[in-house]
Design a protein around this motif. Structure first.
Motif, PDB file in Angstrom:
ATOM      1  N   LYS A 188       0.819  -1.213   0.000  1.00  0.00           N
ATOM      2  CA  LYS A 188       0.000   0.000   0.000  1.00  0.00           C
ATOM      3  C   LYS A 188       0.856   1.270   0.000  1.00  0.00           C
ATOM      4  O   LYS A 188       0.362   2.346  -0.350  1.00  0.00           O
ATOM      5  CB  LYS A 188      -0.925  -0.001   1.210  1.00  0.00           C
ATOM      6  N   ASP A 189       2.119   1.145   0.387  1.00  0.00           N
ATOM      7  CA  ASP A 189       2.995   2.316   0.469  1.00  0.00           C
ATOM      8  C   ASP A 189       3.910   2.461  -0.747  1.00  0.00           C
ATOM      9  O   ASP A 189       4.825   3.287  -0.729  1.00  0.00           O
ATOM     10  CB  ASP A 189       3.857   2.230   1.739  1.00  0.00           C
ATOM     11  N   LEU A 190       3.682   1.687  -1.788  1.00  0.00           N
ATOM     12  CA  LEU A 190       4.629   1.658  -2.901  1.00  0.00           C
ATOM     13  C   LEU A 190       4.355   2.697  -3.985  1.00  0.00           C
ATOM     14  O   LEU A 190       5.128   2.826  -4.925  1.00  0.00           O
ATOM     15  CB  LEU A 190       4.636   0.258  -3.539  1.00  0.00           C
ATOM     16  N   ASN A 191       3.241   3.436  -3.870  1.00  0.00           N
ATOM     17  CA  ASN A 191       2.914   4.507  -4.817  1.00  0.00           C
ATOM     18  C   ASN A 191       2.766   4.008  -6.253  1.00  0.00           C
ATOM     19  O   ASN A 191       3.098   4.710  -7.205  1.00  0.00           O
ATOM     20  CB  ASN A 191       3.971   5.623  -4.768  1.00  0.00           C
ATOM     21  N   TYR A 192       2.294   2.779  -6.392  1.00  0.00           N
ATOM     22  CA  TYR A 192       1.946   2.234  -7.697  1.00  0.00           C
ATOM     23  C   TYR A 192       0.488   1.773  -7.656  1.00  0.00           C
ATOM     24  O   TYR A 192      -0.047   1.452  -6.590  1.00  0.00           O
ATOM     25  CB  TYR A 192       2.813   1.028  -8.058  1.00  0.00           C
ATOM     26  N   SER A 193      -0.120   1.716  -8.814  1.00  0.00           N
ATOM     27  CA  SER A 193      -1.463   1.165  -8.949  1.00  0.00           C
ATOM     28  C   SER A 193      -1.366  -0.072  -9.833  1.00  0.00           C
ATOM     29  O   SER A 193      -1.039   0.025 -11.030  1.00  0.00           O
ATOM     30  CB  SER A 193      -2.414   2.195  -9.570  1.00  0.00           C
ATOM     31  N   PHE A 194      -1.610  -1.236  -9.247  1.00  0.00           N
ATOM     32  CA  PHE A 194      -1.435  -2.497  -9.961  1.00  0.00           C
ATOM     33  C   PHE A 194      -2.773  -3.178 -10.228  1.00  0.00           C
ATOM     34  O   PHE A 194      -3.651  -3.205  -9.359  1.00  0.00           O
ATOM     35  CB  PHE A 194      -0.557  -3.457  -9.151  1.00  0.00           C
ATOM     36  N   ASP A 195      -2.906  -3.744 -11.414  1.00  0.00           N
ATOM     37  CA  ASP A 195      -3.982  -4.684 -11.704  1.00  0.00           C
ATOM     38  C   ASP A 195      -3.477  -6.066 -11.306  1.00  0.00           C
ATOM     39  O   ASP A 195      -2.453  -6.537 -11.823  1.00  0.00           O
ATOM     40  CB  ASP A 195      -4.341  -4.671 -13.190  1.00  0.00           C
ATOM     41  N   LEU A 196      -4.198  -6.718 -10.391  1.00  0.00           N
ATOM     42  CA  LEU A 196      -3.736  -8.002  -9.876  1.00  0.00           C
ATOM     43  C   LEU A 196      -4.186  -9.148 -10.783  1.00  0.00           C
ATOM     44  O   LEU A 196      -5.288  -9.139 -11.325  1.00  0.00           O
ATOM     45  CB  LEU A 196      -4.256  -8.217  -8.449  1.00  0.00           C
ATOM     46  N   VAL A 197      -3.310 -10.129 -10.928  1.00  0.00           N
ATOM     47  CA  VAL A 197      -3.605 -11.328 -11.709  1.00  0.00           C
ATOM     48  C   VAL A 197      -4.029 -12.422 -10.731  1.00  0.00           C
ATOM     49  O   VAL A 197      -3.265 -12.790  -9.830  1.00  0.00           O
ATOM     50  CB  VAL A 197      -2.379 -11.772 -12.528  1.00  0.00           C
ATOM     51  N   ASN A 198      -5.234 -12.924 -10.901  1.00  0.00           N
ATOM     52  CA  ASN A 198      -5.759 -13.947 -10.003  1.00  0.00           C
ATOM     53  C   ASN A 198      -5.224 -15.328 -10.373  1.00  0.00           C
ATOM     54  O   ASN A 198      -4.942 -15.617 -11.532  1.00  0.00           O
ATOM     55  CB  ASN A 198      -7.296 -13.971 -10.063  1.00  0.00           C
ATOM     56  N   GLY A 199      -5.078 -16.174  -9.346  1.00  0.00           N
ATOM     57  CA  GLY A 199      -4.704 -17.562  -9.580  1.00  0.00           C
ATOM     58  C   GLY A 199      -3.229 -17.821  -9.722  1.00  0.00           C
ATOM     59  O   GLY A 199      -2.823 -18.902 -10.163  1.00  0.00           O
ATOM     60  N   VAL A 200      -2.397 -16.841  -9.336  1.00  0.00           N
ATOM     61  CA  VAL A 200      -0.944 -17.030  -9.446  1.00  0.00           C
ATOM     62  C   VAL A 200      -0.455 -17.948  -8.321  1.00  0.00           C
ATOM     63  O   VAL A 200      -1.141 -18.167  -7.325  1.00  0.00           O
ATOM     64  CB  VAL A 200      -0.195 -15.687  -9.382  1.00  0.00           C
ATOM     65  N   SER A 201       0.752 -18.471  -8.480  1.00  0.00           N
ATOM     66  CA  SER A 201       1.392 -19.275  -7.438  1.00  0.00           C
ATOM     67  C   SER A 201       2.852 -18.841  -7.348  1.00  0.00           C
ATOM     68  O   SER A 201       3.680 -19.211  -8.188  1.00  0.00           O
ATOM     69  CB  SER A 201       1.291 -20.769  -7.756  1.00  0.00           C
ATOM     70  N   LEU A 202       3.161 -18.048  -6.302  1.00  0.00           N
ATOM     71  CA  LEU A 202       4.465 -17.384  -6.225  1.00  0.00           C
ATOM     72  C   LEU A 202       5.290 -17.783  -5.012  1.00  0.00           C
ATOM     73  O   LEU A 202       6.446 -17.396  -4.921  1.00  0.00           O
ATOM     74  CB  LEU A 202       4.274 -15.857  -6.176  1.00  0.00           C
ATOM     75  N   LYS A 203       4.719 -18.517  -4.080  1.00  0.00           N
ATOM     76  CA  LYS A 203       5.413 -18.754  -2.817  1.00  0.00           C
ATOM     77  C   LYS A 203       6.511 -19.798  -2.923  1.00  0.00           C
ATOM     78  O   LYS A 203       7.336 -19.925  -2.015  1.00  0.00           O
ATOM     79  CB  LYS A 203       4.407 -19.163  -1.740  1.00  0.00           C
ATOM     80  N   ARG A 204       6.501 -20.554  -4.004  1.00  0.00           N
ATOM     81  CA  ARG A 204       7.545 -21.554  -4.240  1.00  0.00           C
ATOM     82  C   ARG A 204       8.042 -21.415  -5.667  1.00  0.00           C
ATOM     83  O   ARG A 204       7.377 -20.868  -6.535  1.00  0.00           O
ATOM     84  CB  ARG A 204       7.005 -22.966  -4.007  1.00  0.00           C
ATOM     85  N   PHE A 205       9.260 -21.919  -5.886  1.00  0.00           N
ATOM     86  CA  PHE A 205       9.838 -21.915  -7.230  1.00  0.00           C
ATOM     87  C   PHE A 205       9.222 -23.047  -8.058  1.00  0.00           C
ATOM     88  O   PHE A 205       9.077 -24.164  -7.555  1.00  0.00           O
ATOM     89  CB  PHE A 205      11.357 -22.116  -7.132  1.00  0.00           C
TER      90      PHE A 205
END
Length: 327
Positions: A188-205
């Protein structure tokens, strides 16, 4: 119940079992095993600190691209002598190049590798500084045959920064302004506005992004080291793409010290990730992708690089499983 129907039921159940086993092996064994927490200490300033993305040209066959790969400038254990590392989310672990290190230690004895009980070299008590960001670890792996044994006064490639550098952190890739940062700050503090992509899997390689390829719902492995490509597939999957044109054979591209033959085919439809659409792109295949041929497309179809995200800003939050795109 007819014999034919029994055979159909048996085959269908076998298919379900094999699909589940393949998904379980990929998602819970291979991904977990490949996710390494290398850097125990991470330090950053109070405000976001960006570093410049340095693009290097690449080529395959007679085709050249200005976005073959990208690098960031680093300091290694306080030494600042035009050191650069490729930034590669397609590599699970950060590594240093042995041939380069063995040459550098002549000038900088404090960069000399250590040796473990089995005789393999590693880098002990490493501190990597990227701009004002510091990553520290007790142990960095060394690839003994990688890198150049020559010292370049302007650009010394000493290794690769992998997925482990962004594990449980946030990565911002600003391809609009060619800059990069890793941070623990609140989104919330990054001063960007992002469109989020649903269904991603990022916590593991590896990083997995849901996509549509030729109207099929698939998962793609996002690999920043495959910069120039919208999609790379195993050769058999490229051959099975019906809504596409004839296959061209290209030679060659260099990857991890090997020369690979590539294949190209123009897709007659689109690739879509979130709100980004790549219209009728060239798609590629290489034999190095053969291990992925066993995965159904809904598990992992292939690899996408940076081509689809040029002139965008990406947020990759591996801790909170958030992938955002800003125009």
């Amino acid at each position: 119940m007819s014999k034919l129907f029994k055979i159909f039921i048996t085959l269908f159940i076998t298919f379900l079992i094999l699909s589940f086993a393949g998904w379980h092996t990929f998602n819970y064994y291979w991904r977990t095993k490949s996710t390494v927490s290398t850097f125990s200490n991470f330090t950053e300033p109070d405000s976001l600190s960006f570093s410049e993305i340095i693009w290097r040209e690449g080529n395959f066959g007679n085709i050249k691209t200005e976005i073959g790969s990208f690098f960031v400038k680093v300091e290694l254990n306080g030494v600042n002598d035009s050191f650069y590392m490729q930034f590669d989310t397609g590599a699970p672990q950060t590594v240093l190049y042995g041939r380069k290190l063995n040459k550098l230690k002549e000038k900088y004895p404090n960069l000399s590798p250590a040796t473990n009980d089995s005789g393999k070299e590693y880098f002990k008590d490493a501190q990597l500084k990227i701009g004002d960001i510091i990553l520290e670890t007790d142990y960095l792996r060394i690839l003994p045959e990688m890198g150049s044994a020559e010292i370049d006064s302007a650009f010394n490639i000493i290794g690769t920064i992998g997925f482990d550098a962004i594990l449980d952190r946030k990565l911002i890739l600003d391809f609009r302004n060619d800059k990069i940062t890793i941070t623990n700050q609140d989104v919330k503090d990054l001063n960007y506005s992002f469109d989020l992509v649903n269904g991603v899997s990022l916590k593991r390689f590896p990083i997995l992004l849901p996509a549509q390829v030729d109207d099929e719902n698939v998962n793609l492995f996002y690999d920043t080291g495959s910069s120039m490509f919208s999609l790379i597939l195993p050769p058999n999957k490229l051959s099975n793409m019906d809504n596409s044109q004839t296959i061209d054979t290209l030679c060659c591209i260099s990857a991890w010290g090997k020369s690979l033959e590539f294949y190209r085919r123009k897709l007659n439809s689109d690739i879509k990730i979130g709100k980004i659409i790549e219209n009728q792109p060239d798609i590629y295949a290489a034999s190095s992708m053969n291990p992925y041929s066993y995965f159904p497309n809904w598990v992992m179809m292939g690899v996408t690089g940076n081509q689809m995200f040029l002139n965008k800003v990406l947020l990759i939050d591996t801790k909170n499983n958030i992938f955002g795109i800003s125009d």
